[in-house]
Design an enzyme around this catalytic site. Sequence first.
Site, PDB file in Angstrom:
ATOM      1  N   SER A 138       3.394   3.882   0.616  1.00  0.00           N
ATOM      2  CA  SER A 138       2.365   2.855   0.754  1.00  0.00           C
ATOM      3  C   SER A 138       1.940   2.656   2.202  1.00  0.00           C
ATOM      4  CB  SER A 138       2.887   1.514   0.227  1.00  0.00           C
ATOM      5  OG  SER A 138       2.816   1.453  -1.155  1.00  0.00           O
ATOM      6  N   ASP A 184      -5.650  -5.163  -0.156  1.00  0.00           N
ATOM      7  CA  ASP A 184      -4.310  -4.616   0.034  1.00  0.00           C
ATOM      8  C   ASP A 184      -4.200  -3.857   1.345  1.00  0.00           C
ATOM      9  OD1 ASP A 184      -1.666  -4.187  -0.449  1.00  0.00           O
ATOM     10  OD2 ASP A 184      -1.973  -2.459  -1.766  1.00  0.00           O
ATOM     11  N   HIS A 201       0.934  -5.144   0.840  1.00  0.00           N
ATOM     12  CA  HIS A 201       2.160  -5.386   0.085  1.00  0.00           C
ATOM     13  C   HIS A 201       3.408  -4.854   0.785  1.00  0.00           C
ATOM     14  CE1 HIS A 201       1.165  -1.320  -1.668  1.00  0.00           C
ATOM     15  NE2 HIS A 201       2.466  -1.182  -1.632  1.00  0.00           N
TER      16      HIS A 201
END
Length: 423
Positions: free
Chosen positions: A278, A198, A164
């Site tokens: 992230s 992811d 993402h």
Amino acid sequence: MSDEQPDGEPTQPLGWNQPPPPSAPPPARPDRPAGASWLPPTSPLPQTSPQPVAPPRARPSRWTWPAVALLALVVGAASGVGGAALWNHYDDDSRPSYTTIGALGSTTVSQAPIKPGDASVVAVADALLPSTVQIQAEYQGKENGATGSGFVLDAKGDIVTNNHVVADAAKDDGPIWVVDTDGRRTKATVVGRSPVYDLAVISAPNAKGLKPASLGAAKALRVGEQVVAIGSPLGLSSTVTSGIVSALDRPVTTGDTADDTSYINAVQTDAAINPGNSGGPLVNLLGQVVGVNSAIATTGGIQDEAGSIGVGFAIPIEQVRTTAAQILATGQARYPVIGAKVQTADQSGDGAEISSVDDGTPAAKAGLEKGDIVTSVDGQRVTDGIGLIVAIRTHQPGEKVTFTVNHAGKDHQVRITLGGQVG
């Protein structure tokens, strides 16, 4: 049709500059993957601006904290504002070395860079900061519109991050930059992505001075041991936080659409993780990466207040190894499927109810039928639909797994050869 098509409400992506999420989950949509039935949708986190520079346990059926209102991925956008469990594996003379790890087939670090007697958060920071980068990627046509983190996988300049973080830039062929701990910016390209897990691998072969991180084992972690998270929260590059392993094998689901829904068999930690973390590494006290920081739980639905409350989640390094190896070999990753839909609305905790089975699939060949309740996979208890999906996705296409199934009130075991899909 894959098993990752549960009947339940959808989640929302970690968005960027979007309005606050609704106060109640949207209605069920059986046409796409969704989160656990009781879980509220994922939500946007605050925007950030890039700165220059153990034995198997029963899977918990679902969280029970009423205070947790949101589950969100932890990348930021610029439109707005340990080791103790592993010590016995190494002697005091252990040093980093370059070897081939598993199926990666790349030059990676396998040995712990920190000796047990020297283990500390300070030592981890010294060892891992040269291996951790900030990632700046285009988002919605804006250069550097999204910021995240990553770590160096090998000596060739391959870097692991979350899908993402770079998904929007990859779709638009937009620019992606990596920024090292000294502030040097280098152009990077996407090698491959896996929305299902992811994860993404990007390449920055021209980057100077990047040091491959040592890869450890999430399976060796113990609840309560100390871990360190490194990344670029809120655009603040080279940030180090520490905490403990709060739980293992925590089923977590995030995402907005069938293209980006992810199911994570997560390591839970209370180390502070915020937007921009992230893709950064979760590290044990021997300096080995044990996970990729990917999601946090937050209280309340107000976008500007989203942030760490000490409930963060990381993708185990074992899955990272497998997915990265597939991406480096073929440019894409594969995930296992059985060819059935599963209910996620049942909160009984008695198992995962099969809602439909597609003809000719592994599930059909194994004799699974609508209404069957799957209670374990290879002896590991399954309490709900999300738990079943996560349990399946810890395996690989082509593997044979044993399901314990309750059919018409009677338990029996079925052997299933997992199918595979790209994603």
